[in-house]
Design a protein around this motif. Structure first.
Motif, PDB file in Angstrom:
ATOM      1  N   ARG A 148      -9.752 -21.566  31.186  1.00 39.20           N
ATOM      2  CA  ARG A 148      -8.675 -20.782  31.778  1.00 39.20           C
ATOM      3  C   ARG A 148      -9.195 -19.426  32.251  1.00 39.20           C
ATOM      4  N   LYS A 149      -9.975 -18.782  31.368  1.00 41.19           N
ATOM      5  CA  LYS A 149     -10.479 -17.450  31.692  1.00 41.19           C
ATOM      6  C   LYS A 149     -11.322 -17.471  32.970  1.00 41.19           C
ATOM      7  N   ASN A 150     -12.184 -18.483  33.080  1.00 44.07           N
ATOM      8  CA  ASN A 150     -13.070 -18.541  34.238  1.00 44.07           C
ATOM      9  C   ASN A 150     -12.328 -18.945  35.513  1.00 44.07           C
ATOM     10  N   ALA A 181      -5.297 -20.794  39.653  1.00 42.64           N
ATOM     11  CA  ALA A 181      -4.418 -19.788  39.049  1.00 42.64           C
ATOM     12  C   ALA A 181      -3.069 -19.841  39.763  1.00 42.64           C
ATOM     13  N   CYS A 182      -2.008 -19.745  39.003  1.00 46.56           N
ATOM     14  CA  CYS A 182      -0.674 -19.923  39.579  1.00 46.56           C
ATOM     15  C   CYS A 182       0.324 -19.094  38.766  1.00 46.56           C
ATOM     16  N   SER A 225      -8.519 -32.420  35.423  1.00 46.07           N
ATOM     17  CA  SER A 225      -8.766 -31.015  35.086  1.00 46.07           C
ATOM     18  C   SER A 225     -10.183 -30.667  35.505  1.00 46.07           C
ATOM     19  N   THR A 226     -10.333 -30.294  36.757  1.00 45.39           N
ATOM     20  CA  THR A 226     -11.646 -29.965  37.306  1.00 45.39           C
ATOM     21  C   THR A 226     -11.543 -28.644  38.054  1.00 45.39           C
ATOM     22  N   GLU A 284       0.579 -13.398  32.886  1.00 51.30           N
ATOM     23  CA  GLU A 284       1.653 -13.889  33.751  1.00 51.30           C
ATOM     24  C   GLU A 284       1.177 -14.985  34.691  1.00 51.30           C
ATOM     25  N   LEU A 285       0.006 -15.543  34.370  1.00 49.47           N
ATOM     26  CA  LEU A 285      -0.521 -16.638  35.185  1.00 49.47           C
ATOM     27  C   LEU A 285      -0.704 -17.879  34.323  1.00 49.47           C
TER      28      LEU A 285
END
Ligand SMILES: [Zn+2]
Length: 215
Positions: A118-120, A162-163, A155-156, A140-141
């Protein structure tokens, strides 16, 4: 930047090594804000300032925090190439704060070594919702599967973006086309090229980085 600031390293007078691995600061990290808070907050923020890491060949390979850069220097793994006009004090010594360090031994960097996380993903997309193209704090993402999982989307790097929650809700379990949404850009794996772009962005804050980042 740059008034002389004198600070101790930590209350025990020691450097605290951090877990290796996550070396690019997060969007909520040093790149986001320069703190002018007092005392311990200020010291903490100084130790988290970004430091450019060069390979032995002077090729920029990463960004780390002052704290970890100083650990690498103390261990003899890296040496400072550029310094701030700032010192931190351990029990016995004053240490100038590095701005750019260089590894003493060459390290091979695999082309796509960055973990899918997620962070990357948020770093790659620069905390920008890929549908409404607005910038949000990380909290908030969310991550959106461009092709929904229910349609076989995986999941790639190429299928996660980001949304913001609002766009994520309005998209629902549909493809962007079905939802009338358009991707800001095609999602790609996080490569060394991406890292360099990020380093340039962060480097705008620090003149000392420029000559290493091919301005
Ligand atoms: Zn959005």
């Amino acid at each position: 930047m740059g008034a002389n600031r004198h600070m101790s390293v930590d209350s025990r007078g020691r450097y605290t090594p951090e877990v290796a691995g996550e070396v690019l600061p997060g969007s909520e990290g040093p790149a986001g804000s320069r703190s002018h808070n007092l005392n311990s907050t200020r010291r903490t923020s100084l130790m988290q300032e970004p430091v450019l890491v060069l390979n032995a060949t002077y090729e920029p390979i990463n960004v780390t925090a002052v704290r970890r850069a100083m650990v690498l220097m103390l261990k003899g793994v890296a040496q400072a190439e550029e310094m701030h006009n700032t010192e931190v004090h351990s029990a016995a010594h004053a240490h100038r704060v590095p701005s750019v360090i260089r590894l003493l031994a060459y390290r091979h960097i695999p082309q796509q070594s960055r973990a899918l996380s997620r962070k990357n993903i948020l770093l790659r997309d620069r905390n920008t919702c890929q549908f409404c193209v607005r910038v949000f704090p990380s909290s908030e993402l969310t991550l959106d599967h461009v092709v929904p999982r229910s349609r076989g989307g995986r999941s790639t790097w190429e299928n996660l973006v980001a949304c913001c929650y609002r766009c994520n809700n309005s998209k629902g379990d549909r493809t962007p086309e079905e939802a009338g949404l358009k991707l800001a850009r095609r999602p790609r794996p996080f490569t060394l090229h991406t890292s360099r772009q990020l380093m340039r962005l962060i480097g705008h804050r620090d003149e000392r980085w420029r000559k290493y980042l091919f301005y």
